[in-house]
Enzyme design. Structure first.
Site, mmCIF file in Angstrom:
data_model
loop_
_atom_site.group_PDB
_atom_site.id
_atom_site.type_symbol
_atom_site.label_atom_id
_atom_site.label_comp_id
_atom_site.label_asym_id
_atom_site.label_seq_id
_atom_site.Cartn_x
_atom_site.Cartn_y
_atom_site.Cartn_z
ATOM 1 N N CYS A 142 104.687 61.955 27.881
ATOM 2 C CA CYS A 142 105.241 63.230 29.108
ATOM 3 C C CYS A 142 104.520 64.834 28.142
ATOM 4 O O CYS A 142 103.865 64.937 28.624
ATOM 5 C CB CYS A 142 107.261 63.564 28.661
ATOM 6 S SG CYS A 142 107.033 64.502 30.839
ATOM 7 N N HIS A 235 108.546 58.831 32.340
ATOM 8 C CA HIS A 235 109.744 58.850 31.544
ATOM 9 C C HIS A 235 109.883 57.162 31.559
ATOM 10 O O HIS A 235 111.351 57.569 31.866
ATOM 11 C CB HIS A 235 110.957 60.083 31.365
ATOM 12 C CG HIS A 235 110.752 61.097 30.442
ATOM 13 N ND1 HIS A 235 110.494 61.264 29.173
ATOM 14 C CD2 HIS A 235 110.549 62.539 31.054
ATOM 15 C CE1 HIS A 235 110.432 63.139 29.095
ATOM 16 N NE2 HIS A 235 109.599 63.600 30.542
ATOM 17 N N GLU A 237 111.276 55.196 29.439
ATOM 18 C CA GLU A 237 112.312 55.399 28.636
ATOM 19 C C GLU A 237 113.016 55.408 28.572
ATOM 20 O O GLU A 237 114.319 55.035 28.513
ATOM 21 C CB GLU A 237 111.871 55.945 27.321
ATOM 22 C CG GLU A 237 112.329 57.360 26.791
ATOM 23 C CD GLU A 237 111.201 58.230 27.663
ATOM 24 O OE1 GLU A 237 110.999 59.790 27.168
ATOM 25 O OE2 GLU A 237 110.689 57.833 28.314
#
EC number: 2.3.1.46
Length: 309
Positions: A142, A235, A237
């Site tokens: 990001c 993102h 994660e």
């Protein structure tokens, strides 16, 4: 891949409750195998939450991964206890003479801040320059993607008028690319950013290969041909609730945010969201560890830089 972490790290119990294989340092010392050394530069404010998210994704393979957490911002944290930072994080000076198999640079909530106004911008530049000789492969996430494109390729900061927030569809461009091996032709991934990543800009001003993008032409995943650097603009994660937490935080702050796209069932923030990106996120990190780190890193890390003892 069992991740190897200090026995007392909070993530140990958190991830074990999810049946994630976490190997403490004391147990790992009994295995005669060289673990992959992965350094995580954690730029997110809620560091413990971010640790849990990334460690979860680094845990699915038969080899050990030795995790070292790095911080470069010496200011007092408002979101993470000082004791935690002192116990589990190192400073750059502690590791600058070491080599690592992998480096992950996380995102940061700095989308509207000019690079030169970032408090630790000189330190970011220092780490990226250092990584060229001390790290086999680096993965930027990001905001870190935007920072790296500026530092490594001279690309000016690209900022969206409105924040991109939600779960978006992407498609792979090269079916046999190693970093997207096992991906469906189309897949979902969450985004939460002001940074803009037009695929045309990446193609015109870098030698990077775009591996996945949106129908609108926004780059999601791209990498160098030598596998030394990889970039993911979203993102993968994130937990199922992370976008919701960010949305309600902004609502409480009076910012009138848009409801995250394609996230809440029936677009209603009162409904509980479900993660629709976990399989792709796990594959991405497993592929990076296997094909971009393990397959090309030297067994003896001293061979990465012969000047090191």
């Amino acid at each position: 891949m069992p991740i190897r972490v200090p026995d007392e790290l909070p993530a140990v119990n958190f991830l074990r409750e999810e049946n994630v294989f976490v190997m403490t340092t004391s147990r790992a010392s009994g295995q005669e195998i060289r673990p992959l050394k992965v350094l995580i530069l954690n730029l997110m404010p809620k560091k413990i939450e971010t640790e849990n998210q990334f460690l979860r994704l680094l845990s699915n393979s038969p080899l050990q991964v030795d995790i070292q957490l790095l911080r470069i911002d010496s200011r007092e944290s408002r979101n993470t206890p000082a004791e935690h930072l002192n116990n589990f994080y190192c400073n750059f000076e502690d590791i600058q003479d070491q080599n690592f198999d992998g480096l992950i640079v996380t995102g940061a909530p700095l989308g509207l801040v000019e690079f030169n106004d970032v408090a630790y911008w000189p330190q970011i530049k220092q780490v990226l320059e250092w990584s060229k000789d001390h790290v086999t492969s680096t993965l930027f996430v990001c905001w870190a993607v935007q920072a790296a494109l500026n530092i490594l390729y001279g690309i000016p900061k690209q900022t969206r008028t409105d924040k991109l927030s939600g779960v978006y569809e992407h498609h792979i461009l090269h079916p046999h690319a190693l970093l997207t091996r096992g991906f469906d032709d189309s897949f979902l991934a969450p985004h939460s950013r002001y940074a803009d990543f037009p695929a045309a800009l990446i193609r015109d001003y870098t030698d990077l290969e775009i591996l996945a993008e949106t129908e609108e032409g926004d780059a999601y995943l791209f990498a160098s041909k030598d596998k030394r650097i990889a970039f993911v603009t979203g993102h993968p994660e994130y937990d199922a609730q992370t976008l919701a937490q960010e949305f309600f935080r902004d609502v409480e702050a009076g910012l009138d945010p848009d409801v995250p796209y394609n996230y809440f069932p029936h677009n209603d923030p009162q409904n509980t969201p479900r993660a629709s990106w976990r399989s792709h996120g796990n594959l991405l990190f497993t592929n990076w560890l296997n094909y971009y780190v393990y397959q090309i890193t030297p067994y003896d890390l001293r061979h990465m830089n012969p000047t090191l003892d």
